[in-house]
Design a protein around this motif. Structure first.
Motif, short mmCIF file in Angstrom:
data_model
loop_
_atom_site.label_atom_id
_atom_site.label_comp_id
_atom_site.label_asym_id
_atom_site.label_seq_id
_atom_site.Cartn_x
_atom_site.Cartn_y
_atom_site.Cartn_z
N ASN A 469 0.82 -1.21 0.00
CA ASN A 469 0.00 0.00 0.00
C ASN A 469 0.85 1.26 0.00
N LYS A 470 1.96 1.25 0.73
CA LYS A 470 2.84 2.41 0.74
C LYS A 470 3.50 2.61 -0.62
N THR A 471 3.76 1.51 -1.33
CA THR A 471 4.31 1.62 -2.68
C THR A 471 3.34 2.33 -3.61
N VAL A 472 2.07 2.00 -3.50
CA VAL A 472 1.05 2.67 -4.31
C VAL A 472 0.99 4.15 -3.98
N GLU A 473 1.03 4.49 -2.70
CA GLU A 473 0.98 5.90 -2.30
C GLU A 473 2.22 6.65 -2.78
N LYS A 474 3.39 6.02 -2.64
CA LYS A 474 4.62 6.65 -3.10
C LYS A 474 4.59 6.86 -4.62
N ALA A 475 4.14 5.85 -5.35
CA ALA A 475 4.08 5.96 -6.81
C ALA A 475 3.17 7.10 -7.25
N ALA A 476 2.07 7.30 -6.53
CA ALA A 476 1.13 8.36 -6.90
C ALA A 476 1.80 9.73 -6.83
N GLN A 477 2.75 9.90 -5.92
CA GLN A 477 3.45 11.18 -5.81
C GLN A 477 4.24 11.51 -7.08
N TYR A 478 4.59 10.46 -7.83
CA TYR A 478 5.37 10.64 -9.06
C TYR A 478 4.53 10.37 -10.31
N GLN A 479 3.21 10.34 -10.14
CA GLN A 479 2.28 10.07 -11.25
C GLN A 479 2.60 8.73 -11.91
N VAL A 480 2.71 7.71 -11.08
CA VAL A 480 2.99 6.36 -11.54
C VAL A 480 1.87 5.43 -11.09
N ALA A 481 1.41 4.59 -12.00
CA ALA A 481 0.37 3.59 -11.70
C ALA A 481 1.02 2.23 -11.50
N ILE A 482 0.47 1.44 -10.57
CA ILE A 482 1.06 0.16 -10.18
C ILE A 482 0.23 -1.01 -10.69
#
Length: 704
Positions: A469-482
């Protein structure tokens, strides 16, 4: 006055022979077909029952918790307050199976407090929908209860029938098992301990993973799962085969005596039961996403649903490899001249996929094996530091590839295989996602093959739930989808974090290329549609045209017909859909390739036209923007004819339908490539009967 009316509606008083009054706290679904009753027994133990169409489907089922160094929280309760409410909204999916989602339920919240000296408090919230129920526990702030070290959650589902059950074992480390179909009383998960085809596995109980779907003698369908899994352990369900009871068993850790550690106040995930009269209604249910919080991301326009190709299937076939042939010298990966020449992620090879994608209405290209480290990650205990997620092999120019793709209107999809070395990935996420953002790359496929590091953790325990879940949140900060592989289960968090676009979490297409047990049988996907797919989008990687890959692995094949591979683009939902086969196999099959060119990936509306769990299913989906419809139907190992009613089409409109169907001699093993194409005009009054071969299917484009 309104609250008084709710109380009178929701509380039922029954007078027994002893003249004692028993109070049941009752809440109905909006259509009144589902009824949930809550109460305490004489020991102060909380329990609930559920009735559907005037029949008890979940009988007296108890609720509670066990802790370290604290008394269990499951008895000596009194009800100190309760509240009934109704909620009704319509919200929109930014992408998904449909645009508008109705979220309509009736709620009962019960506040409990112990009558003993400890005086602890616990709230239970029930939401009752037309398509099922969800409930969760709330631990409110309280003066003498600051931290919960949970050793077990004792949630029960006491069933009233020996249901036909479609299940995989409650493996704490992987979901990649074939489904079994047995009576509930015959579930034996322990026989799958140590499965030869799995990279990691741990099955400590006779338990099943969720979603687990059941069918009753009278046609009632149940599916058990959970929603909004955040900062908690994944739940498996232990099966009492004698008493037909399911009981929660949380995934644990070898590194602690507890399974969940939380500071109060907090709440658990929702425990969910989808309930319907038909298999089709299970797929159309939106119970799981509705039980999640609304979208927390402000701008999500940077991600677009798409089809994609990629450097992937060729490695599973053995045509090429993930690794380049580098060596570790003085702590650094260096090209020592020992490259084996079979590396797949070369600049030249990726450009071939880019060209093909650009020519065929395919928006992305996945590249696996582009970064250093693949030479030594499999089989090594110490995998921390193997991958760095920014350093390319010498024969792959990332910037050149991205520039070339952009010029062709194609997006590169990044790949991060972590080898389950979570500390390495966590430390490097900012660097890796920043690189992607600088290049305009908005999607990444993550992988977690192998035993989790740190040692002692499992893929589905609280530690890994938080990591995913933290990976998803971190990715969102860089406009990245998981798009996560070897993931935690989908529990509807795609509503809260729409950059959670898809995930694996099942026995996928690659098992057909290398599994020792003959690959996925024809019944696999007709089961998956009514089990795993209820949890959320699946990155299954359909579109294999070279079904018997004798040139590469003569002992393996995909147990399907060509028509079924096309149907999967509609049946198995994901906002990203791979055209998984090799470019050369598509180029010699331009007729079926046309369906992949045409088919949508983002839907305005979904209709399940028919289906039976494990046997067959037909789904129609209306594409957003164009309004075109696409239909897909698949069957198991049995040939059958499916009747299609086109009443879902617009009135007074004529459509052109192109049907890709099994030929007269088609068979998943004997003649999988036999395909017929038929074009005709249809309206909403049209009815067709379409024959499906053994292991077959059909796909249909419907255009005004």
């Amino acid at each position: 006055m309104r609250n008084v009316l709710f109380i009178l509606f929701g509380v039922v008083l029954l007078f027994g022979c002893s003249n004692k009054t028993i109070t049941y706290y009752k809440v109905n679904s909006p259509d009144r077909n589902l009824v949930l009753n809550f109460n305490l027994n004489q020991k102060g133990e909380p329990f609930y029952t559920v009735a559907f169409n005037n029949k008890i489907v979940i009988d007296t089922s108890y609720l509670g918790f066990d802790f370290i160094d604290a008394k269990s929280l499951k008895s000596d309760f009194k009800i100190v307050n309760f509240n009934f409410s109704t909620f009704n909204e319509t919200w929109q999916m930014p992408w998904g199976e449909q645009t508008d989602v109705v979220n309509h339920y009736k709620e009962l919240k019960v506040e409990l407090q112990e009558t003993t000296e400890s005086n602890r408090k616990l709230n239970i919230v029930f939401k009752v929908y037309n398509d099922g129920i969800g409930f969760r526990y709330e631990f409110p702030e309280q003066p003498y209860f600051k931290e919960a070290l949970i050793t077990e959650e004792n949630t029960e589902f006491n069933l009233t029938e020996d249901y036909k059950t479609f299940w995989i074992p409650g493996d704490w480390d992987i979901y990649e098992h074939l489904y079994s179909t047995t009576k509930l009383s015959e579930v034996n998960a322990l026989k799958y301990v140590g499965h030869v085809n799995l990279a990691q596995t741990y099955i400590p109980n006779n338990a099943v993973n969720t979603p687990v779907t059941m069918v009753g003698n009278d046609g009632v369908h149940l599916s058990f799962h959970e929603a909004a899994l955040v900062d908690y352990s994944g739940m498996t369900l232990e099966v009492d085969t004698k008493n037909l009871n399911l009981k929660s068993v949380l995934v644990g850790s070898k590194n602690s005596d507890y399974k969940v550690k939380r500071t109060l106040p907090f709440h658990t995930p929702w425990r969910t039961v989808q309930i319907s009269n038909s298999a089709a209604d299970l797929i159309e249910s939106k119970l799981i996403v509705n039980l999640n919080e609304p979208n927390t991301l402000e701008d999500i326009s940077w991600f677009k649903p798409m089809k994609y190709t990629g450097v992937w299937w060729e490695m599973h076939l053995g045509k090429s490899s993930w690794d380049y042939g580098m060596e570790m010298v003085d702590g650094e990966w260096k090209d020592t001249g020992k490259a084996h020449g079979r590396h797949g992620a070369t600049t030249e090879n990726v450009k071939q996929f880019i060209d093909f994608s650009a020519q065929n209405n395919i928006g992305g290209v996945l590249v696996e094996g582009w970064n250093t480290g693949w030479e030594r990650w499999i089989g090594f205990e110490d995998r921390e530091g193997v991958f760095d997620f920014v350093t390319t092999y010498p024969d792959y120019d990332l910037e050149e590839v991205v520039k070339y793709a952009k010029a062709k209107g194609v997006e590169i999809i990044m790949h991060h295989e972590t080898s389950a070395a979570t500390e390495t990935y966590t430390k490097q996420q900012d660097t890796a996602f920043a690189l992607m953002q600088s290049l305009g790359i908005h999607s990444v496929k993550t992988g977690y093959v192998g035993k989790i590091l740190p040692k002692g953790e499992y893929h589905h325990g609280q530690y890994m739930v938080n990591h995913y879940n933290k990976t998803v949140e971190k990715a969102a900060q860089y406009q990245v989808a998981i798009n996560a592989h070897e993931p935690i289960k989908a529990t509807g968090l795609r509503r809260t974090y729409p950059n959670t676009i898809s995930r694996e979490g099942l026995r996928g297409q690659e098992f057909n290329a290398w599994a020792e047990d003959g690959g996925n049988p024809p019944e696999h996907l007709p089961i998956v549609a009514f089990t795993r797919m209820l949890a959320g989008p699946i990155d299954f990687t359909p579109g294999i045209f070279n079904i018997k890959f004798d040139d590469y692995k003569p002992n393996n094949q995909v147990n399907t017909t060509l028509a079924q591979q096309l149907a999967l683009y509609v049946v198995i939902y994901s906002p990203i859909q791979m055209a998984a086969d090799l470019v050369e196999h598509y180029e010699v099959n331009p007729v079926p390739l046309q369906f992949i060119r045409d088919v949508g990936v983002n839907w305005q509306e979904t209709k399940v036209l028919n289906g039976e769990v494990g046997d067959f299913v037909t789904i129609a989906r209306k594409e957003r923007i164009t309004g075109n419809w696409f239909v897909g139907g698949i069957t198991d190992e049995n040939a059958r004819t499916l009747d299609i009613d086109f009443g879902f089409l617009d009135t007074d409109e004529t459509y052109q339908a192109i049907i890709y169907k099994d030929g007269q001699n088609a068979h998943w093993n004997d003649n999988p490539l036999d395909l017929e194409i038929e074009t005709l005009q249809i309206t909403k009054d049209t009815k067709l009967s379409i024959p499906l071969a053994e292991g077959g299917g059909f796909a249909m484009s419907i255009i005004k």
